[in-house]
Design an enzyme around this catalytic site. Structure first.
Site, mmCIF file in Angstrom:
data_model
loop_
_atom_site.group_PDB
_atom_site.id
_atom_site.type_symbol
_atom_site.label_atom_id
_atom_site.label_comp_id
_atom_site.label_asym_id
_atom_site.label_seq_id
_atom_site.Cartn_x
_atom_site.Cartn_y
_atom_site.Cartn_z
ATOM 1 N N LYS A 1 0.834 -1.095 -0.290
ATOM 2 C CA LYS A 1 0.026 0.488 -0.126
ATOM 3 C C LYS A 1 0.676 1.428 0.178
ATOM 4 O O LYS A 1 0.475 2.406 0.123
ATOM 5 C CB LYS A 1 -0.760 0.611 1.361
ATOM 6 C CG LYS A 1 -0.653 0.545 2.860
ATOM 7 C CD LYS A 1 -1.222 0.046 3.473
ATOM 8 C CE LYS A 1 -1.001 0.048 5.426
ATOM 9 N NZ LYS A 1 -0.613 0.885 6.109
ATOM 10 N N HIS B 1 45.450 -10.476 12.288
ATOM 11 C CA HIS B 1 46.277 -9.188 13.334
ATOM 12 C C HIS B 1 46.043 -7.478 11.816
ATOM 13 O O HIS B 1 47.232 -7.823 11.102
ATOM 14 C CB HIS B 1 47.521 -9.913 14.384
ATOM 15 C CG HIS B 1 47.961 -8.226 14.843
ATOM 16 N ND1 HIS B 1 47.572 -8.854 16.258
ATOM 17 C CD2 HIS B 1 49.342 -8.032 14.954
ATOM 18 C CE1 HIS B 1 48.008 -7.492 16.360
ATOM 19 N NE2 HIS B 1 48.885 -6.869 15.342
#
Ligand code: NAI
Length: 600
Positions: A171, A578
């Site tokens: 809608k 890392h």
């Protein structure tokens, strides 16, 4: 004393396992830690090791299946005889692993043949059975989806991918709350807020950014562009996959018939064997006097304000309240949060909520244990009256934002005409999102189970798969991550400490602070921590709660770990790159085992 070699329990839902391959030979001398056999269970394969040294005796054939805790082998000490051990009352051998006809070896129980699972390949064409609407004249369709939000449009796309003929009725604008009035516009505004804050802090990083200011109209343009791009993307996908999109409001006229009030004022009836309701939710306003007045808004209006108010009282310190408090306070609005419960962010792990409140309180005023009684006008301003510890207090502000929860949007659907059961607006569903009416499903906020966009999408995929003859895995809904886009971010998956305490679980909590994480320090965002909750017996991960940089991205790894029923060992032993923020997850897992390398 003889040591039993058993089927260990490697996950909370594990009930049995199979001796896939013996790794230790019969009568072999084994040492503690030596591999004994390869165990296969529903999730994975694992190597079971000897717990002590001795002479190993197999009590089961390869392929034998036995319940968790049952004995499949034994390690004898010097001088012990297997016959003596087996005759002891305390030494029970697994049924499926019991010595047969005097033999020390076991005969595996005849394996139950499981029905072959349907291969997960989309059918060439969708075949309807029974009273197929495809055989009916015009206005028939295989599946109707009501609502084009992240639940509905994802269900429609999945159905189309699997070969169904789909009609989607919306809608408003495609993308629903998430794209238009929720997740996406909030995050777009937060990104501008973060950029502005970073510029204000630029000197700390050696960058000169003088006379920093913002233009909120440009912030809004960017927000709108982002939303439009995503809505356009959804529209394009639906078109490319031949989903018919009807613009209008749907209401049931019967179990498999809907009437759509089209945007041009006309009406259209549609029937289908299968209907998926994905009508979403709207902001809920509590019955507090004065909430209908001028300048009292919900998140719908807050996200499209064209300028930043001078001041704002936010009623409700939940997820929406705290995210919008972060947006507006970052742009220099004086924000006050008034929360009825003793702590903000209800449902979030208590330690995280408490720590976040400490950080947020530097930017805004927060009153908790304070229920709002009324909102009145005070000249041009609004006056919010609340009760804290028996004392009436009031705060004035230019705007009042009501963020006290959302309610399913199901009233206009005329559920009664189809006989669909609902409770306080929430459509009743089973664990496969089926309503009480055959062929009618309800997914997302409309069923009120888990009001999160990604939960709605996952439910939509399940419903589509079920309609197309595939069986979805209901268990995956046990692990749903949740993210809060504040600064620092918060993310969690699994149970909180409060839930585990209530359940009487024997758990442990292990933590790692971002202050000891190299990447967080380089980013200048070292506030926060990773907390992992695991069970004390098997170290299985029961919940992960993160407050800190990129918490909302880090939680993905943790959700996968929980889905795979991982233990702390798997998270700790996985080599993380890392320097990354993810190392904090690895180290929080290490902390629960033998201690994290970078923390005392
Ligand atoms: P919520 O239920 O999370 O928080 C509402 C808060 O308002 C509660 O803390 C409640 O105690 C408080 N409250 C209610 N009445 C009050 C009163 N009279 N005075 C003071 N406080 C009062 O609801 P929220 O924040 O509106 O969010 C709605 C839904 O949307 C939630 O299910 C949430 O998970 C979802 N959502 C998720 C997001 C995300 O994942 N990042 C973002 C936004 C919404």
């Amino acid at each position: 004393m003889a040591q039993r070699v058993i089927i260990p329990r490697l996950g909370q839902t594990m009930t049995e396992g199979t001796v896939a391959k013996w790794l230790a030979a019969q009568d072999q001398r084994v040492n503690a830690g030596d591999p004994v056999y390869e165990l296969e269970y529903d999730k994975a394969t694992a190597v079971v090791e000897a717990k002590k040294s001795g002479i190993f005796k197999r009590l089961a054939e390869e392929g034998a299946k036995a319940a968790v805790g049952e004995t499949v082998g034994v390690i004898l000490e010097e001088g012990e005889k297997l016959e003596d051990i087996l005759s002891q009352k305390t030494f029970t051998v697994a049924n499926s692993a019991k010595a047969a006809s005097g033999s020390l070896y076991t005969q595996p129980e005849p394996e139950k043949k499981e029905a072959p699972k349907a291969a997960y390949t989309p059918p060439a064409s969708f075949k309807c059975t029974g009273d197929c609407p495809r055989n009916k004249p015009a206005n028939s369709t295989d599946t109707i989806v009501i609502g084009g939000g992240p639940g509905g449009y994802v269900a429609a796309l999945r159905l189309a991918l699997l070969g169904a003929k789909v009609t989607l009725v919306e809608k408003d604008t495609l993308g629903g709350t998430c794209l238009n009035r929720g997740c996406i516009p909030t995050k777009a505004l937060l990104q501008s807020a973060e950029m502005y804050t970073a510029c204000l802090q630029a000197a700390e990083f050696g960058v000169k950014a003088e006379q920093v200011s913002f233009d909120y109209s440009v912030v809004c343009t960017r927000r709108k562009k982002t939303v439009d791009a995503l809505v356009g993307g959804v529209k394009g996908l639906l078109k490319a996959r031949k989903v018919e999109v009807i613009s209008g409001e749907a209401a049931f006229e019967g179990p498999h018939t809907i009437n759509v009030k089209l945007s041009d004022g006309t009406e259209k009836k549609l029937t289908a064997d299968n209907i998926i309701i994905a009508s979403g939710s709207v902001p809920a306003k509590p019955p507090i006097p004065g909430l209908d007045g001028k300048n009292v808004i919900t998140s719908d209006e807050a996200l499209v304000l064209e300028s930043i108010p001078e001041s704002m009282v936010i009623i409700g310190g939940g997820v929406i309240g705290m995210e919008l408090a972060m947006v507006f306070s970052s742009f220099n609005c004086t924000v006050t949060v008034v929360e009825a419960l003793p702590e903000i962010l209800p449902g979030i792990d208590g330690e995280i909520a408490k720590n976040y409140r400490r950080i947020a309180a530097k930017r805004m005023a927060i009153y908790s244990g304070a229920a709002v009684a009324s909102v009145t006008d005070a000249g041009d301003a609004k006056c919010v009256l609340f009760n804290k510890e028996g004392n009436e207090q009031k705060i004035e502000a230019q705007y009042v934002l009501v963020a006290t929860g959302r309610r399913p949007e199901t009233a206009a659907l005329q559920l009664g005409a189809a006989g669909i059961k609902a409770e306080r607006g929430r459509i009743t569903v089973d664990d496969k999102w089926r309503t009480n009416i055959a062929g009618v499903y309800c997914i997302g906020d409309a069923n009120g189970k888990t009001m999160l966009a990604h939960a709605a999408s996952a439910q939509g995929i399940d419903a589509a798969d079920l309609i197309m003859g595939h069986t979805p895995d209901a268990k995956r809904h046990r692990v749903i991550p949740a993210c809060i886009y504040t600064d620092p971010e918060i993310a969690s998956v699994g149970r909180t400490e409060e839930q585990l305490k209530n359940e009487g679980m024997d758990y442990k909590a292990s933590k790692f602070s971002f202050r000891a994480n190299g990447r967080a320090l380089t980013l200048g965002k070292a506030e926060g921590f990773v907390k992992i909750l695991s069970d004390k017996v098997h170290n299985e991960v029961l919940g992960v709660h993160i407050m800190g940089p990129n918490a909302t991205e880090l939680i993905g790894e943790c959700a996968l770990a929980m889905r795979m029923e991982c233990c702390l060992e798997e998270l700790a032993e996985t080599i993380h790159a890392h320097p990354t923020l993810g190392e904090a997850v690895m180290e929080a897992a290490e902390a629960g085992l033998f201690g994290a390398i970078h923390s005392l």
